[in-house]
Write an enzyme that holds these catalytic residues in place. Structure first.
Site, PDB file in Angstrom:
ATOM      1  N   CYS A 114       0.817  -1.226   0.000  1.00 35.93           N
ATOM      2  CA  CYS A 114       0.000   0.000   0.000  1.00 35.93           C
ATOM      3  C   CYS A 114       0.846   1.271   0.000  1.00 35.93           C
ATOM      4  CB  CYS A 114      -0.966  -0.009   1.172  1.00 35.93           C
ATOM      5  SG  CYS A 114      -2.126  -1.381   1.057  1.00 35.93           S
ATOM      6  N   HIS A 262      -3.674   7.154   2.642  1.00 35.75           N
ATOM      7  CA  HIS A 262      -3.983   5.875   2.021  1.00 35.75           C
ATOM      8  C   HIS A 262      -5.411   5.469   2.390  1.00 35.75           C
ATOM      9  CE1 HIS A 262      -4.032   1.922   0.546  1.00 35.75           C
ATOM     10  NE2 HIS A 262      -3.967   1.341   1.729  1.00 35.75           N
ATOM     11  N   ASN A 292     -10.348  -0.170  -0.734  1.00 37.35           N
ATOM     12  CA  ASN A 292      -8.888  -0.053  -0.635  1.00 37.35           C
ATOM     13  C   ASN A 292      -8.267  -0.588  -1.932  1.00 37.35           C
ATOM     14  OD1 ASN A 292      -6.168  -0.353  -0.040  1.00 37.35           O
ATOM     15  ND2 ASN A 292      -6.482  -1.378   1.917  1.00 37.35           N
TER      16      ASN A 292
END
Ligand code: UT7
Length: 335
Positions: A114, A262, A292
């Protein structure tokens, strides 16, 4: 003298197929309420059969090139961050390079999960500042939908993830009167927590075979996550690295115009913003619509910010990540 680097174009692409929380609730024991309350997610996008990661990356990259007013042949290097590569090898970047038809320019995948896009931005910045390349395409691209356990057993992870891609063009800035610049990037990692959020197979660490029917039956090819542990580390590391980056650019938190975090969990981002006393109107989130998208989350968000006039020339934009590895990072950019 080093050459400063700036972002000159952004782009994104998500597949058309919308998967709502209720669609998942029909396939596993979960609910729209649970997902919204714990994560903020309302829907995400999944590819249709036959679509490849490089297709998403190509669409995002084409949009970024168009906004930078460049052609693929103007690019000197492609960096693609992903944790869901199109094949075991070569990297997705090679399939993207073929589609771009950009000539025999170097390309490589970067694996920092990520945090992968901000890591890529750091590498692109260094390439430009060192004079190695003048124009670098940095892409984040994920197809999660083919790699999650869409059943009650896998629900803690399955409800979180979506497919998508985002891209930026990083170029040399030789004009002393142009303040646009990647001002600072800080990268961190803590490999001792690698197995707290990971996919074990296929992996060359499994001997004598990387993948067996038994491993598949045990569902070891799906992500395994210690959710609460990841959450706790995210809400500690993100404020820490954000402060570090703002300080290394010699500006105050108050000077930052827009904070991009994020998109793993809206609650994490609210927690981080509260801790740092960042007003909600300075934060942008889109996890509600995309879930996500790992390495693609930040460049997708950046493109939405740029195209919705949330970013004006001269603004300071901050991007901060946390993810598997563990890896965490922050970048500060003068727009
Ligand atoms: O991008 C990489 C970084 N990833 C992250 O930052 C994710 C960080 N972690 C999280 O966001 C949260 O841990 C989750 C949203 C994944 C989970 O929330 P939580 O509050 O930590 O839930 P939990 O795992 O502690 O589970 C609480 C309960 C459990 O049931 P019992 O044991 O209390 O009966 C779970 O089985 O919720 C259950 N549960 C679910 N229920 C309905 C777990 N997933 C689901 C689900 N739907 N999808």
């Amino acid at each position: 003298m080093t050459t400063r680097a700036k972002i000159t174009g952004t782009g994104m692409y998500v597949p058309e197929r919308v998967v709502k929380n209720d669609d998942l609730a029909a396939l596993m024991e979960t609910s729209d309420d649970w997902i919204r309350q714990r994560t903020g997610i309302e829907e995400r996008r999944y590819i249709d059969p036959g679509t490849q990661p490089a297709d998403l990356a190509y669409a995002a990259a084409s949009n970024a090139l168009e906004s930078a007013k460049l052609k693929p042949s103007d690019i000197d290097c492609v960096i693609l961050a992903t944790l869901s590569a199109q094949a075991d090898f070569p990297g997705t970047s090679f399939f993207l390079q073929e589609k771009l038809d950009a000539g025999e320019i170097p390309c490589f995948d970067l694996r920092a999960q990520c945090s992968g896009f901000v890591y890529s931005l750091s590498v692109a910045n260094s390439f430009v500042r060192a004079g190695t390349f003048r124009r670098v395409l940095a892409v984040g691209c994920e197809v999660h939908s083919t790699g999650i356990d869409i059943s009650t057993e896998g629900r803690d992870v399955a409800v979180l993830f979506g497919d998508g891609a985002g891209a930026v063009v990083v170029e040399a800035n030789d004009d002393p009167s142009d303040p646009s610049e990647i001002l600072a990037v800080n990268l961190h990692a803590e490999g001792r927590h690698a197995k707290r959020l990971w996919v074990e197979i296929p992996g060359s660490g499994n001997t004598p075979d990387r993948i067996t029917p038994e491993m598949l039956a045990q569902k070891r090819h799906y992500p395994h996550m210690e959710g609460r542990f990841v959450f706790k580390n995210a809400v500690t590391r993100m404020p820490e690295v954000l402060r570090e980056t703002v300080a290394s650019a010699d500006v105050g938190l108050d000077d930052v115009d827009l904070f991009l975090f994020h998109q793993a969990n809206l609650r994490i981002n609210e927690f981080v913003a509260n801790q740092l006393e960042i007003p909600a109107e300075k934060c942008l989130n889109n996890i509600q619509r995309y879930g996500n998208c790992s390495a693609a989350s930040i460049p997708i968000l950046l493109d939405e910010a740029a195209r919705s006039q949330r970013l004006e020339p001269g603004n300071l934009v901050s991007m901060t990540t946390f993810g598997s590895g563990f890896s965490w990072s922050s970048a500060l950019v003068r727009w």
